[in-house]
Design an enzyme around this catalytic site. Structure first.
Site, PDB file in Angstrom:
ATOM      1  N   SER A 146      42.094 -42.902  68.626  1.00  0.00           N
ATOM      2  CA  SER A 146      42.296 -43.085  67.184  1.00  0.00           C
ATOM      3  C   SER A 146      43.731 -43.487  66.872  1.00  0.00           C
ATOM      4  CB  SER A 146      41.953 -41.794  66.439  1.00  0.00           C
ATOM      5  OG  SER A 146      40.589 -41.482  66.571  1.00  0.00           O
ATOM      6  N   GLU A 203      31.098 -37.395  74.420  1.00  0.00           N
ATOM      7  CA  GLU A 203      31.690 -36.513  73.420  1.00  0.00           C
ATOM      8  C   GLU A 203      30.657 -36.104  72.381  1.00  0.00           C
ATOM      9  OE1 GLU A 203      35.366 -36.457  70.201  1.00  0.00           O
ATOM     10  OE2 GLU A 203      34.772 -38.334  71.114  1.00  0.00           O
ATOM     11  N   GLU A 240      29.852 -40.538  58.204  1.00  0.00           N
ATOM     12  CA  GLU A 240      29.490 -41.826  57.621  1.00  0.00           C
ATOM     13  C   GLU A 240      29.345 -42.905  58.700  1.00  0.00           C
ATOM     14  OE1 GLU A 240      30.796 -39.107  54.701  1.00  0.00           O
ATOM     15  OE2 GLU A 240      31.865 -39.791  56.487  1.00  0.00           O
ATOM     16  N   SER A 246      43.652 -34.311  70.591  1.00  0.00           N
ATOM     17  CA  SER A 246      43.547 -32.925  71.057  1.00  0.00           C
ATOM     18  C   SER A 246      44.147 -32.814  72.456  1.00  0.00           C
ATOM     19  CB  SER A 246      42.078 -32.488  71.096  1.00  0.00           C
ATOM     20  OG  SER A 246      41.463 -32.668  69.853  1.00  0.00           O
ATOM     21  N   GLN A 275      42.736 -37.750  74.981  1.00  0.00           N
ATOM     22  CA  GLN A 275      42.080 -39.025  74.669  1.00  0.00           C
ATOM     23  C   GLN A 275      42.903 -39.744  73.604  1.00  0.00           C
ATOM     24  OE1 GLN A 275      37.658 -39.105  74.114  1.00  0.00           O
ATOM     25  NE2 GLN A 275      38.214 -39.695  72.044  1.00  0.00           N
TER      26      GLN A 275
END
Length: 747
Positions: A494, A609, A732, A526, A491
């Protein structure tokens, strides 16, 4: 946020809540504090409750009850707790529920409760009984007991002086308690909870005849009833506190803005919601254990005592802190909830004792979270069993991969995919359209044969997006091959400058003849080193709002311009990667849905996920890791403290599983999570549980914690915790989601 699961229970909860508001508004309760403190409940309140049949619904039909079961009784207790219902209801149903477990001697006592008598349960180890002619003689002064002053029937447990570990259960009636015998006295105490009485039972050589003794009461079952019902009331308190706090901060203004728009306030409110749902799940799991084996009941009781009951205390204090000065006044109702929460948390017993109990039973027993019986769906079971038997006959020829990546291919995996058993919840032709019950049956058949259900790694999150949004050509090309284990995915979301802020990513895709050219950098990927394909989010339009300009691409990880570089983490292991895209060409058929649809598709991927991560057992700080530490004497603290850590970590693990099972059963009963709160709640609590559990293990090590080799896994386990703190969106970010999207706090 309610213990109710099915439609009937939800209707009951609504009915009880309305009854409580109508019968005992808190403003009226405030006028009765003095009477309530000595056990005098307003007749209008108790009589109305008896007319509704709430006092005896758990009891047998022979004494006027409806034998509703502990889970239904817990629903009522929760709603009355949420309404701050005054008087002896909770101590009465606690007492009658315990009396109902007796094998003999409880008929007269149950008949009294069925007719509307109030009660109290006196237990502990401060009373001592000695056998005498015609019965027993009891001495001692009990612990403070909720509901004792004013109770019409009292069920008492005393330790047998001549039988180590033995106990005598007996009951007293109003005549005894009113001083007919000078050997009995009820001494009222100043009650912390202003809506109930508290007192001590003083017995000075009091004689108990044989016909007042009860036999067959098991202490483990008593603990379950007490912990589940006190936990249910704490769940009601927790629910009231989060609703009250959120209502206040949503409308209260400071510095020209709603208080609820400040991130610190949002995070506190979101954590309150997490705590409330965890408490609810723990109390619910204890109540549903009523028909389970003794070891299962001990696990569930300790879980409720450690998780659900104390949650009310912390929740009420957080509520007061969000209310500010007004919450710390006598006039506000928040302190009444705080007082009750402290009271019931004290009544359930000391936490270190419960931690030790849970640790002891968790050494050799795991909680059973199955929700099907052995003969569920026999035709499906037979068909799946036959296919799995044939799978077992095939060679185990999967090719192991490195790192986290799943194994590749193999004849067994191919047969499972052909049977729809790799991902049975997928629609046909890829799966079996299996719902929760079907999935549980299939999982059971795998377990019976010692087979592990296939793991597709990152593809577990990618394939649902392709099944939901991909073209027919994309589905046929990628889904079956991935199910067979022939393709591994990664994936590419990010970025160094846009972690949780996916919409702020800078990877660009420009349109060219026949496709797109992508340039940018991705990180924390990953399986990228082993992957054949990746799903990549890139910006295709810079002139529209940032969420709208994203597109979802399928990238061949072996294409020119794709450079994968492993990232070494603090653990010393390469589990993640960074990926550089240098003018990587992606043909038009590598776009899923269409240009600009990327954000919508990314949400689908991430929601899968988060559900996956939230439903799993603890990866860090697991109960199994503490068991290993205990088995090998690899700790620097005392064994007692290590057992308490096992208890605490087991409680966290049980909470994760209970949350997941509740979500499954709610879907089965038609109660969909329309707010999406459950995924985020599970993700937050799952990460916190692993962080705290792993840290607790390290704290046990002493000087052994100076060793960091692979042979000493405990410190390495803790060093790996940041992966779960960040993965799938940081804690957060998830708290922001809960606060804004679920609780409706202003941005």
């Amino acid at each position: 946020m309610s213990l109710s699961i099915n439609e009937d229970q939800r209707a009951l909860a609504d009915s009880v809540a309305a009854f409580a508001r109508r019968t005992a508004p808190i403003a009226d309760t405030r006028n009765e504090f003095d009477a309530l403190s000595v056990g005098t409940c307003p007749a209008s309140v108790w009589d109305a409750l008896v007319r509704q049949g709430l006092h005896n619904m758990y009891l047998p039909e022979a004494v006027g009850g409806s034998d509703c079961g502990l889970p239904v009784l817990a629903v009522v207790v929760e709603q009355l707790g949420k309404a701050m219902f005054p008087g002896p209801y909770l101590p009465t149903v606690l007492t009658s529920a315990v009396a109902m477990t007796a094998s003999n001697g409880a008929d007269d006592l149950l008949a009294a409760f069925g007719g509307g008598a109030t009660g109290a349960l006196v237990s502990g180890n401060r009373l001592t009984a000695r056998a005498v002619a015609g019965g027993w003689e009891v001495e001692g002064i009990s612990d403070p007991t909720i509901g004792l002053p004013g109770a019409e029937r009292v069920l008492v447990c005393a330790a047998l002086a001549d039988t180590p570990g033995g106990s005598l259960w007996f009951w007293l009636e109003r005549a005894d308690l009113d001083g007919a015998a000078n050997t009995v006295k009820v001494a009222p105490c100043d009650a912390l909870d202003l809506t109930r009485s508290v007192g001590r039972l003083e017995l000075a050589g009091h004689r108990i005849p044989h016909d007042r003794a009860l036999s067959g009461i098991d202490q483990g079952r008593v603990d379950l009833i007490v912990a589940s019902l006190l936990g249910a009331e704490a769940s009601g308190i927790a629910g009231w506190c989060v609703e009250t706090a959120v209502d206040y901060v949503r409308t209260r203004h400071q510095f020209g803005r709603p208080v609820g728009s400040f991130q610190a306030v949002q995070h506190k409110a979101a954590l309150m919601l997490v705590r409330s749902q965890v408490a609810c799940a723990a109390a619910w799991d204890a109540a549903r254990a009523a028909g389970a084996t003794p070891d299962q009941q001990r696990l569930a009781a300790a879980q409720a005592a450690l998780t659900a009951v104390p949650a009310g205390v912390d929740q009420a204090l957080d509520c007061i802190s969000l209310l500010g000065g007004i919450g710390f006044t006598w006039e506000h109702d928040a302190h009444l909830y705080w007082r009750r929460a402290i009271s019931i948390a004290s009544a359930v017993g000391a936490q270190d004792i419960w931690e030790t109990r849970l640790g002891e039973v968790a050494l050799h027993t795991e909680r059973d979270f199955s929700f099907i019986v052995a003969d569920s769906l026999p035709e499906l079971r037979e068909r799946v069993g036959h296919a799995l038997d044939e799978v077992l006959a095939l060679p185990d020829d999967e090719i192991p991969s490195e790192g986290w990546a799943p194994a590749r291919g193999g004849s067994r995996r191919a047969r499972l995919a052909a049977e729809g058993l790799t991902a049975p919840h997928y629609p046909q032709p890829y799966g079996l359209d299996a719902g929760p019950v079907e999935q549980a049956v299939i999982g059971d058949e795998f377990a019976r044969r010692g087979l592990t259900q296939p793991d597709m790694g990152i593809a577990e999150w990618v394939l649902p997006t392709l099944v939901a949004h991909g073209s027919e050509e994309q589905q046929k090309r990628f889904v079956p091959a991935t199910l067979r284990g022939e393709l591994i995915w990664c994936q590419l979301f990010s970025e160094p400058g846009a972690g949780s802020d996916l919409a702020g990513l800078s990877t660009r895709a420009r349109k060219v003849d026949g496709g797109w050219v992508l340039t940018g950098q991705k990180v924390w990927n990953s399986q990228a080193k082993e992957a054949d394909w990746g799903v990549c989010l890139a910006r295709t339009d810079a002139d529209v709002p940032k969420h709208a300009g994203l597109t979802y691409f399928l990238i061949d990880m072996h294409a020119p311009g794709v450079d994968v570089r492993p990232l070494r983490q603090v653990t010393g292991i390469w589990e993640f990667n960074e990926v550089f895209l240098d003018e990587v060409f992606v043909p038009d058929d590598g776009v899923v849905a269409g240009p600009g649809d990327g954000w919508r598709l990314a949400v689908t991927t991430l929601s899968n996920e988060r559900l996956k991560m939230g439903s799993a057992k603890l990866g860090h700080g697991s109960a199994n890791m503490v068991r290993r530490l205990l088995d090998r004497d690899e700790y620097g603290s005392t064994r007692d403290e290590a057992m308490r850590v096992l208890g605490r970590n087991t409680a966290r693990e049980l909470s994760v599983a209970a949350l997941n099972l509740r979500s499954v059963l709610q879907r089965l009963h038609g109660s969909e999570d329309t707010t999406g709160s459950l995924n985020s709640v599970q993700k937050v609590f799952h990460a916190i549980a692993q962080r705290d559990g792993s840290r607790a293990v390290v704290a046990l090590l002493g000087p052994l914690g100076c060793v960091g080799s692979p042979e000493e896994p405990y410190v390495r386990d803790y060093l790996g915790v940041p992966a779960v703190m960040f993965g799938g969106g940081t804690i957060e970010i998830q708290l922001n989601v809960i606060a804004q999207r679920v609780l409706g706090l202003p941005r």
